[in-house]
Design a protein around this motif. Sequence first.
Motif: not given
Lengths: 112, 875
Positions: B16-17, B53-56, B60-61, B9-11
């Motif tokens: 997408l983002l 971590n992925s949320v951060w 950032a992007f 799900a994170v990937v």
Amino acid sequence: MPRPNLGEFELLVLLAALRLGPDRAYAVSIVDEIERRATRTVQRAAVYVALQRLEKKGLVVTRLGDPVPERGGKARRLVAVEGAGQAAVKDTRSALMSMWHGLGSALEDSSQ
Amino acid sequence: MSALKTPRAVVRALELLLPSDRREDVIGDLEELHQRRRARLGALAAAAVTTINSVWIALAFLIIWLREKDWSLRLLSRLEFLLAVRLLRKQPFLSATAVVSLAAGIAVSAIGFTMVDQMLNGSLPMQDGDRFVRFDVRTQAGEQAQLNGDHFRLLQQQTAAFEHIGAISAQRSNVRHGAGSIETVGVARITPSSLMYLDDVPLLGRALLESDAAIGAPPAAVIRAAMWQRMYRSSASALGGELSIAGSKYEIVGVMPDTFLFPSGGEVWLPHSIEPAGTQVLEPLSLFGILAPGTDAASAEVEINSLANLVHSPEAASQVEARDRLAIGVQRFTEVPGPIGIQRLIGVLVPLLVVLVIALNVANLVQARTASRTRELSVRTVLGAPRARLIAQLTLESALMGSLAAALGTGCAVVALRWIDAAITEAPYWIDLTASPRTFGFAILVALLVAAVCGALPALRATRVSLQQTIASGGQAFDVSRFGAAMMVTQMALAVALLSGALVMARGLWSAAGSDLELPDQQVLTAQITTPPPSADDERLPAPERVARAIAEIPGVLASGTADHLPRYDAPASAIEVEARGGNGALGAAGQATRAMVSEGFLESLRARLVAGRLLVPEDFAIDAGAVTVVNEPFVARFFGGSNPVGARFRTLAENTEEGHGPWLKIVGVVPDLGLGGGAEEFAAGYYTPGHTSRRYFYLSLLSASGPETLAPSLRSSLLELDPELVVSRVQLLSEVNGEERAFQAGMGATLSAIGVLALVLSLLGLYAMISLSITQRTREIGVRLALGASRVGVLRSVLRRAGRTLLLGGVIGTGLGLAFVRLQDQMLAARLPAGEPWILPVVLAAFAVAGTAACVVPALRAQRISPTQALKAD
């Protein structure tokens, strides 16, 4: 053209990239390098922002390396510090050195 | 190896983002770190840390994107603003039309909104004004009923839902100051305990106290500052002064500020006493309540229904029988009761239609302008301008127009509301029609909405076309004909509906507002008399007769009388049937006629000229006299074709009597039209019968040789002497009768007509813009046709044909809507309007056709003048 100023975190990122060299410097290794040498925790997301900014300022260039199996077959984005980047590091160093100069006794006094 | 991988799900989320060029390395980094963590922390903890971590990283992007992306909405720069201003100035006619249209729409809708908002949401101007409620009391049969002293006591003792229950009543009464002047003012009675819930404190003296309402207490009154200044010159000696009201004397104990107006304005307040328990027949009371904090009207309604029905039985503690139960509704105190009246219709329907017409018109104009820029927009798209940027710029242009229009429209609304507020004097005191922040909010919202819809929709449409399509079609890929024609038809239909509806209403209102009647307007003094509620033991003559006799004796009066209606007031109309000539009971003509019941001397006081026969004489008023009547000239014209009707008979058709009709009335005389139908031609046919009304109010009329105004004081004093409880109001010259209403109607008629004309003008401007644009777009085609030998007349005809189709379709749909609108008005209006005028719709349609053709002629002539060589060179 005046050289761009470097922020403290940008300086750390550039120094880490210089230490690692153009074939080993990428986001993960840069964070590791800073954490190991500067003994401070680094927010990984901040490294992406800093690298993006440095690239835009023309101080680093990035390229995709070869796919790496332990990364799920994905490539690393390798960071090389350009001549302008090296010059900016040197400028910052000399600026800091000149600012440090003669402050030894004052800092000792204040630490007492 | 899948177990080692980063959570899927994170990937997916990062795919997408993240920007496409950063997906591989960033997700690779995350993968690498996840594997390290997994070895160190275990699968679960690693998954958790990697997710965080992925949320951060995504954030950032997002920051990088926000900083670096050339996203257009943020960049509505000064340049864009200047471009928008330049465009507005470049096409001044189109811009001015759009701004004026929008401003008119905003003004009309803001006025309508404020009126409806005040009527529906007005609250008493005091701290807890929202908690004041009144009761709608009904029997099981649905008839209006009232609560009484027993209810009041029980509610006061047992209620939990109400913080307070009070009683009020208000009416206009004659007030005599000491032994001096008399005036008619609003007098209210209120339970003194209620005063502590009203914010005002006395300017002088004291407020009413509970002890003032006790039986045997010295009668006390408080007055409002306006009366104190007017009658007592703000002197402290007003305290202790004496007021005579309806035969009783009261001592002034306090002066309240001018903000003290509860429950319905007025200038004098008396203590409202409640009859003690055990009184045989309890007087009906008008109660109001103040909800306890946190209680809503629904729960208060449940409580009051159960309490009020406890007391309704002889044994106070037992429940009443089902058929005697009262159903009590709890309403906000400021809720305006009654059916939907003219104000609500004007307030809701007309602004809505106007705004619709205007929104369509502005959309049309903006679309026409946008369409002419299709080529420019397409080229900019190809040169790399993002679509969002183009849409944003086009929307900015509309928003700029919207802002100008909002300023202009709101300004007009403020001025108009001030005028309306001053013109309407009989509205409840809490209705404040001055523009409120809500009015401004509403105007801005309408402006933004209309601008956004009018700007963004054509922009979305215009920027969707492809370059290929645009270049291939010579720059006119944006087809205005279908979309525009559909909007044009809708707009015209609404304009026809609005204009015809407005004209019907305006005509009705105007004809009621004034007409030339044969009346001695400046020589007659009139007044309205209100009598106290009748009591069973009153054996005196009916009040109209007593008043008629008393005023006849005032010196200087040449003739006088009373009637249930004065000229120019609407008298009731009923169906009648006329006996056929020959008097054998066979029936002749039938129809509607208005009737007034008059006393002896009333027609003489109006200087009624005798056309035929005689006026009413004293014998006609005798109890055993035969039923006779005097009819007016419109009656003769309508039922007798203008021939002398004296001696003929007619009767009313009454559905609620056994026979289905009233007795035969014999016509003894004919007088001119004296304004029986309120001045409206359709209701002018009428008749006068001897008698008096059973209502509690009636009118009197005094004919004087000179200066009838000078009779006013003697009129008041002679009536006060006759019966102190008679209330004299509206003492005015005959010329002023119904003047306020007539002025209001004339104003409303003029406003409606203006709105209708505005809608018509706007539609025609829109039509002009559309046809003009379509011709500009067809320049090349017209040039080719002319080069190929088409005649100029043929070209003209083809241009007009398209406009004609739009006009015709709009006219047909508009006629249908117009008829429905007029019918709806008839049903909704409390005011009486003439039946649908057959000429109005054809006239409106003809006006449209003429004006529409005129709007087509200028562009059509331009098309005719096109030179083939120039046209082929053109884009």
